[in-house]
Enzyme design. Structure first.
Site, mmCIF file in Angstrom:
data_model
loop_
_atom_site.group_PDB
_atom_site.id
_atom_site.type_symbol
_atom_site.label_atom_id
_atom_site.label_comp_id
_atom_site.label_asym_id
_atom_site.label_seq_id
_atom_site.Cartn_x
_atom_site.Cartn_y
_atom_site.Cartn_z
ATOM 1 N N HIS A 22 0.827 -1.374 -0.007
ATOM 2 C CA HIS A 22 -0.064 -0.069 -0.029
ATOM 3 C C HIS A 22 0.862 1.184 0.063
ATOM 4 O O HIS A 22 1.834 1.236 0.876
ATOM 5 C CB HIS A 22 -0.992 -0.062 1.265
ATOM 6 C CG HIS A 22 -1.515 1.330 1.552
ATOM 7 N ND1 HIS A 22 -1.176 2.079 2.699
ATOM 8 C CD2 HIS A 22 -2.730 1.953 0.838
ATOM 9 C CE1 HIS A 22 -1.972 3.122 2.680
ATOM 10 N NE2 HIS A 22 -2.838 3.173 1.652
ATOM 11 N N HIS A 96 2.505 10.818 -0.940
ATOM 12 C CA HIS A 96 1.417 10.225 0.028
ATOM 13 C C HIS A 96 1.819 11.336 1.135
ATOM 14 O O HIS A 96 2.675 11.282 2.076
ATOM 15 C CB HIS A 96 1.870 9.164 0.536
ATOM 16 C CG HIS A 96 0.939 8.376 1.499
ATOM 17 N ND1 HIS A 96 1.218 7.673 2.817
ATOM 18 C CD2 HIS A 96 -0.387 8.597 1.688
ATOM 19 C CE1 HIS A 96 0.247 7.540 3.243
ATOM 20 N NE2 HIS A 96 -0.984 7.895 2.635
#
Length: 301
Positions: A22, A96
């Site tokens: 992820h 991110h």
């Protein structure tokens, strides 16, 4: 995948358990970049301490892409972004919370090199989010990126038509599947969005509950790829302060405490409801890859 029993070589890839990471590029986040998320912290981008807090809680992987590949990870969650005012109009990065240091072209080239050296390992690359793709240049950026992907991976790309198996991929000498989450993706070599189920919580018990609910609703037999995300998710409201203000804690430590429980859950759950791609934070830790691969062996028992 090359070491899976021959009995599994002819079943759809949708029915295999495939280990994934992820936010695969979060090991490479740049503390000197501006803050993209959470929204509440964007205005503090100039403050080093704010960026440091974001970094502590945005890192979900600790090994680079090559080491993830070497460890057995085969699905990659790649979130794309363009930096505003970049002098190169087509240069892209990953993100991110912060931007990465390494650009998309370099990372995809590294993946391509690995794929060429491991022709029997099937890789699934999921490109999504596309931050900074402003409306006036969105179509051009997507067209350039999709064309670059086709040119880079070439004949190794598995077309989205049909139901791929290991045997098919090996016979056709194809071992890269690219999922591209864009509504105007008309390329037959690029797959559409892969459904990603996740708990949207920091509580591993609630993650398990949410995934159970989604798996029960998923039509069977599976006719497409889907992801069970074991990842924990920080709150988007003021509840985030409960975590980011912990001076002696960080996201990798939280994952280290939670992952063993989640791995035990997938062992138990897989006997009730099969799972396809299973993605995790810290995917190279705690026997995650070995646990997921073993689910395929258990299917034969």
């Amino acid at each position: 995948m090359s070491q899976l029993p021959s009995e599994l070589h002819s079943i759809p890839l949708f029915h295999l358990s495939i280990p994934g990471s992820h936010d695969s590029m979060s090991y490479d986040l740049d503390i000197n970049s501006s803050i993209l998320e959470p929204d509440r912290l964007k205005k503090f981008s100039r403050i080093y301490c704010a960026r440091k807090i974001v970094l502590k809680w945005a890192i979900t992987q600790e090994e680079n892409i090559t080491k993830q590949l070497d460890s057995g990870v085969r699905y990659f969650d790649l979130r794309i972004a363009r930096k505003p005012n970049d002098t190169d109009p087509t240069r892209l990065y990953f993100h991110h919370g912060l931007y990465t240091r390494t650009d998309v072209k370099t990372v995809l080239s590294n993946i391509n090199d690995w794929a060429e050296g491991h022709p029997k390992e099937i890789l699934i690359l999921a490109l999504s989010h596309f931050k900074g793709f402003d409306k006036n240049i969105e179509k051009q950026l997507h067209a350039h990126l999709m064309s670059s992907i086709k040119s880079l991976f070439g004949s190794k790309l598995v077309p989205r038509k049909g139901t791929p198996t290991l045997k098919y991929c090996w016979e056709k000498k194809k071992n890269v599947i690219v999922s591209y989450d864009y509504r105007f993706n008309h390329y037959p070599e690029l797959w559409g969005k892969i459904k990603y189920y996740y708990g949207n919580t920091m509580n591993p018990i609630n993650v398990e509950t949410k995934l159970c609910q989604e798996l029960e609703k998923t039509p069977k037999p599976f006719k497409s790829f889907f992801v069970c995300g074991l990842n924990l998710t920080l709150p988007e409201n003021i509840g985030i302060l409960k975590y980011i203000l912990r001076l002696c804690d960080n996201f990798p430590n939280v994952i280290h405490r939670s992952l063993p429980r989640l791995l035990q859950w997938i062992k138990e759950q897989a006997s009730k409801t099969p799972m396809n791609i299973i993605a995790s934070d810290m995917a190279t830790r705690d026997q995650f890859v070995a646990t997921v691969v073993q689910l395929n062996i258990s299917k034969q028992a």
